[in-house]
Design an enzyme around this catalytic site. Structure first.
Site, PDB file in Angstrom:
ATOM      1  N   CYS A   1       7.139   0.250   1.527  1.00 14.50           N
ATOM      2  CA  CYS A   1       8.127   0.548   0.478  1.00 14.50           C
ATOM      3  C   CYS A   1       9.081   1.671   0.860  1.00 14.50           C
ATOM      4  O   CYS A   1      10.170   1.770   0.306  1.00 14.50           O
ATOM      5  CB  CYS A   1       7.429   0.869  -0.832  1.00 14.50           C
ATOM      6  SG  CYS A   1       6.503  -0.526  -1.464  1.00 14.50           S
TER       7      CYS A   1
ATOM      8  N   HIS B   1      12.841   4.261  -5.156  1.00 18.40           N
ATOM      9  CA  HIS B   1      12.078   3.022  -4.945  1.00 18.40           C
ATOM     10  C   HIS B   1      11.574   2.559  -6.305  1.00 18.40           C
ATOM     11  O   HIS B   1      11.059   3.354  -7.093  1.00 18.40           O
ATOM     12  CB  HIS B   1      10.907   3.292  -3.998  1.00 18.40           C
ATOM     13  CG  HIS B   1       9.949   2.147  -3.928  1.00 18.40           C
ATOM     14  ND1 HIS B   1      10.368   0.859  -3.680  1.00 18.40           N
ATOM     15  CD2 HIS B   1       8.603   2.089  -4.089  1.00 18.40           C
ATOM     16  CE1 HIS B   1       9.318   0.057  -3.684  1.00 18.40           C
ATOM     17  NE2 HIS B   1       8.235   0.775  -3.934  1.00 18.40           N
TER      18      HIS B   1
ATOM     19  N   ASN C   1       8.948  -4.742  -8.008  1.00 19.00           N
ATOM     20  CA  ASN C   1       8.865  -3.938  -6.777  1.00 19.00           C
ATOM     21  C   ASN C   1       9.170  -4.848  -5.589  1.00 19.00           C
ATOM     22  O   ASN C   1       8.372  -5.733  -5.275  1.00 19.00           O
ATOM     23  CB  ASN C   1       7.452  -3.339  -6.682  1.00 19.00           C
ATOM     24  CG  ASN C   1       7.272  -2.472  -5.444  1.00 19.00           C
ATOM     25  OD1 ASN C   1       8.096  -2.491  -4.535  1.00 19.00           O
ATOM     26  ND2 ASN C   1       6.180  -1.731  -5.409  1.00 19.00           N
TER      27      ASN C   1
HETATM   28  N1  ACO Z   1      -2.566  -7.984 -17.005  1.00 16.81           N
HETATM   29  C1  ACO Z   1      -3.434  -7.585 -17.958  1.00 16.81           C
HETATM   30  N2  ACO Z   1      -4.377  -6.656 -17.744  1.00 16.81           N
HETATM   31  C2  ACO Z   1      -4.440  -6.097 -16.504  1.00 16.81           C
HETATM   32  C3  ACO Z   1      -3.565  -6.473 -15.472  1.00 16.81           C
HETATM   33  C4  ACO Z   1      -2.597  -7.453 -15.752  1.00 16.81           C
HETATM   34  N3  ACO Z   1      -1.689  -7.877 -14.848  1.00 16.81           N
HETATM   35  N4  ACO Z   1      -3.865  -5.747 -14.390  1.00 16.81           N
HETATM   36  C5  ACO Z   1      -4.883  -4.944 -14.708  1.00 16.81           C
HETATM   37  N5  ACO Z   1      -5.243  -5.158 -15.994  1.00 16.81           N
HETATM   38  C6  ACO Z   1      -6.286  -4.480 -16.755  1.00 16.81           C
HETATM   39  C7  ACO Z   1      -7.364  -3.921 -15.855  1.00 16.81           C
HETATM   40  O1  ACO Z   1      -8.320  -4.917 -15.540  1.00 16.81           O
HETATM   41  C8  ACO Z   1      -7.937  -2.804 -16.725  1.00 16.81           C
HETATM   42  O2  ACO Z   1      -8.809  -3.385 -17.674  1.00 16.81           O
HETATM   43  P1  ACO Z   1     -10.182  -2.625 -18.076  1.00 16.81           P
HETATM   44  O3  ACO Z   1      -9.734  -1.321 -18.679  1.00 16.81           O
HETATM   45  O4  ACO Z   1     -10.786  -3.582 -19.051  1.00 16.81           O
HETATM   46  O5  ACO Z   1     -10.929  -2.461 -16.794  1.00 16.81           O
HETATM   47  C9  ACO Z   1      -6.712  -2.296 -17.488  1.00 16.81           C
HETATM   48  O6  ACO Z   1      -5.719  -3.344 -17.411  1.00 16.81           O
HETATM   49  C10 ACO Z   1      -6.130  -1.007 -16.919  1.00 16.81           C
HETATM   50  O7  ACO Z   1      -5.997  -1.140 -15.503  1.00 16.81           O
HETATM   51  P2  ACO Z   1      -5.464   0.062 -14.600  1.00 16.81           P
HETATM   52  O8  ACO Z   1      -5.371  -0.408 -13.189  1.00 16.81           O
HETATM   53  O9  ACO Z   1      -6.239   1.285 -14.880  1.00 16.81           O
HETATM   54  O10 ACO Z   1      -3.984   0.205 -15.203  1.00 16.81           O
HETATM   55  P3  ACO Z   1      -2.899   1.309 -14.939  1.00 16.81           P
HETATM   56  O11 ACO Z   1      -2.443   1.876 -16.202  1.00 16.81           O
HETATM   57  O12 ACO Z   1      -3.291   2.263 -13.836  1.00 16.81           O
HETATM   58  O13 ACO Z   1      -1.669   0.432 -14.393  1.00 16.81           O
HETATM   59  C11 ACO Z   1      -0.584  -0.203 -12.307  1.00 16.81           C
HETATM   60  C12 ACO Z   1      -1.823  -0.329 -13.220  1.00 16.81           C
HETATM   61  C13 ACO Z   1       0.601  -0.796 -13.043  1.00 16.81           C
HETATM   62  C14 ACO Z   1      -0.833  -0.968 -11.018  1.00 16.81           C
HETATM   63  C15 ACO Z   1      -0.305   1.281 -12.014  1.00 16.81           C
HETATM   64  O14 ACO Z   1      -1.469   1.921 -11.618  1.00 16.81           O
HETATM   65  C16 ACO Z   1       0.750   1.462 -10.945  1.00 16.81           C
HETATM   66  O15 ACO Z   1       1.896   1.141 -11.129  1.00 16.81           O
HETATM   67  N6  ACO Z   1       0.369   2.058  -9.803  1.00 16.81           N
HETATM   68  C17 ACO Z   1       1.309   2.364  -8.749  1.00 16.81           C
HETATM   69  C18 ACO Z   1       1.642   1.204  -7.912  1.00 16.81           C
HETATM   70  C19 ACO Z   1       2.743   1.614  -6.974  1.00 16.81           C
HETATM   71  O16 ACO Z   1       3.521   2.481  -7.241  1.00 16.81           O
HETATM   72  N7  ACO Z   1       2.871   1.050  -5.835  1.00 16.81           N
HETATM   73  C20 ACO Z   1       3.954   1.566  -5.004  1.00 16.81           C
HETATM   74  C21 ACO Z   1       3.786   1.349  -3.692  1.00 16.81           C
HETATM   75  S1  ACO Z   1       3.791  -0.367  -3.404  1.00 16.81           S
HETATM   76  C22 ACO Z   1       3.955  -0.545  -1.723  1.00 16.81           C
HETATM   77  O17 ACO Z   1       4.072   0.375  -0.972  1.00 16.81           O
HETATM   78  C23 ACO Z   1       3.828  -1.946  -1.182  1.00 16.81           C
END
Ligand code: ACO
Length: 323
Positions: free
Chosen positions: A113, A250, A280
């Site tokens: 990224c 980004h 993304n």
């Molecule tokens: N739909 C519905 N529910 C979901 C989904 C989905 N697509 N994905 C996860 N959940 C659920 C999980 O199972 C979890 O359920 P549980 O509480 O029953 O276990 C709940 O939602 C919360 O999951 P978390 O992973 O804790 O959610 P979070 O608030 O952290 O959001 C996310 C997840 C969006 C991925 C966030 O952490 C994020 O954006 N992280 C950064 C990613 C990023 O910036 N990447 C950049 C670099 S990418 C690159 O370099 C290629």
């Protein structure tokens, strides 16, 4: 002194746009969850006839037209991608041939990224040292091809696309008011490999593999690393955050954009947000956002813009550019 000056930008998206609702028909997710956690509303997904090189070529042609130059005058192409058409040769060489500017320098860089920031800084260094006069810097990805479509925690977050800019080595005055790339800061920390990686590759599994991410931990690191590199960048140029006209980050997650801007004391209205439209797109996201904001009239000549990104590796970086 010589600075790399931006002459034009362009972007390209696949034909097919997929809304959250369409995705929710195939994956156990919902529009509400995706919008609330990420800000993403839709993404573009490449069809069988679309590849990283075809998207990159379309974006490059648009950037060349915007710059008002001949493709044959490009003597350097640096293309950032983690999803090349083939393991080798570099996708940049395919783009070079498609543009008809064969003979100059063309290679890919891999920093996921933050790839566009790495590519930009590499091209800038080569322009300033006289190795080339006119560069195309491209970020292009087809991440849909490395997603695990059974894994709802990652597949909803990414999209495909490409963005490109044309840079030219130009005589410039000293100081932050004179146009060109003012500074770039890059970093990497290989200790964080397991938080964001692809579980395949030519030398390990002989397969392409799928993206794996511990999203919550990536999020935490992203806000800290980005705030640090933004501080380092503006201190290097001797300006303050309130002098920046636009931040072009980004586009991973709206919450990361908001949290980073808040930490830096940058008003949210000064941050270009396209994650809602494109999701993304990894290395393509910064040039796609830059081109979108130039074309819709937000970013204008004379503006001071800050580009920043963080990605797998981890890698991260930022550049300050006076347009
Ligand atoms: N739909 C519905 N529910 C979901 C989904 C989905 N697509 N994905 C996860 N959940 C659920 C999980 O199972 C979890 O359920 P549980 O509480 O029953 O276990 C709940 O939602 C919360 O999951 P978390 O992973 O804790 O959610 P979070 O608030 O952290 O959001 C996310 C997840 C969006 C991925 C966030 O952490 C994020 O954006 N992280 C950064 C990613 C990023 O910036 N990447 C950049 C670099 S990418 C690159 O370099 C290629």
């Amino acid at each position: 002194m010589i600075r790399s000056r931006l002459l034009g930008s362009g972007s390209a998206l696949p034909k097919r746009c997929v809304s959250n609702a369409e995705l929710a028909a195939q994956v156990d997710t919902s529009d509400e969850w995706i919008v609330e956690r990420t800000g993403i509303r839709q993404r573009y997904i490449a069809g069988d006839d679309e590849t990283t090189s075809s998207l990159a070529t379309a974006a490059a042609k648009a950037a060349i037209a915007d710059a008002g130059i001949e493709a044959g005058s490009i003597d350097l192409i640096v293309l950032a991608t983690a999803t090349p058409d083939n393991t080798f040769p570099a996708t940049a060489t395919k783009v070079q041939h498609a543009l008809g500017c064969n003979g100059g320098i063309a290679f890919d860089v891999a920093a996921v990224c933050s790839g566009f920031l790495y590519a930009l800084s590499t091209a800038d260094s080569m322009l300033r040292t006289g190795m080339a006069k006119r560069a195309l810097v491209i970020g292009a990805e087809t991440f849909s091809r490395i997603l695990d479509w059974e894994d709802r925690t990652t597949c909803v977050l990414f999209g495909d696309g490409a963005g490109a800019i044309v840079l030219e080595a130009s005589e410039a005055g000293e100081g932050a008011d004179s146009p060109g790339i003012l500074t770039s800061k890059l970093h990497a920390d290989g200790a964080q490999h397991d938080l964001l990686y692809v579980d395949g590759g030519p030398s390990t599994t002989q397969t392409v593999g799928h993206l794996r991410m511990k999203g919550r931990e990536v999020f935490r690191h992203a806000v800290v690393n980005l705030a640090e590199v933004l501080k380092e960048t503006i201190e290097d140029v001797g300006i303050t955050a309130d002098q920046i006209d636009w931040v072009v980050p980004h586009q991973a997650n709206k919450r990361i954009l908001d949290a980073t801007a808040k930490k830096m004391g940058i008003a949210p209205e000064r941050v270009v947000v396209t994650v809602d439209q494109h999701a993304n797109t990894s290395a393509a996201s910064v040039p796609l956002a830059l081109d979108t904001a130039r074309k819709d009239g937000r970013i204008n000549p004379g503006d001071l813009i800050l580009l920043e990104a963080m990605g797998g590796g981890f890698t991260w970086g930022a550049s300050l550019i006076r347009l």
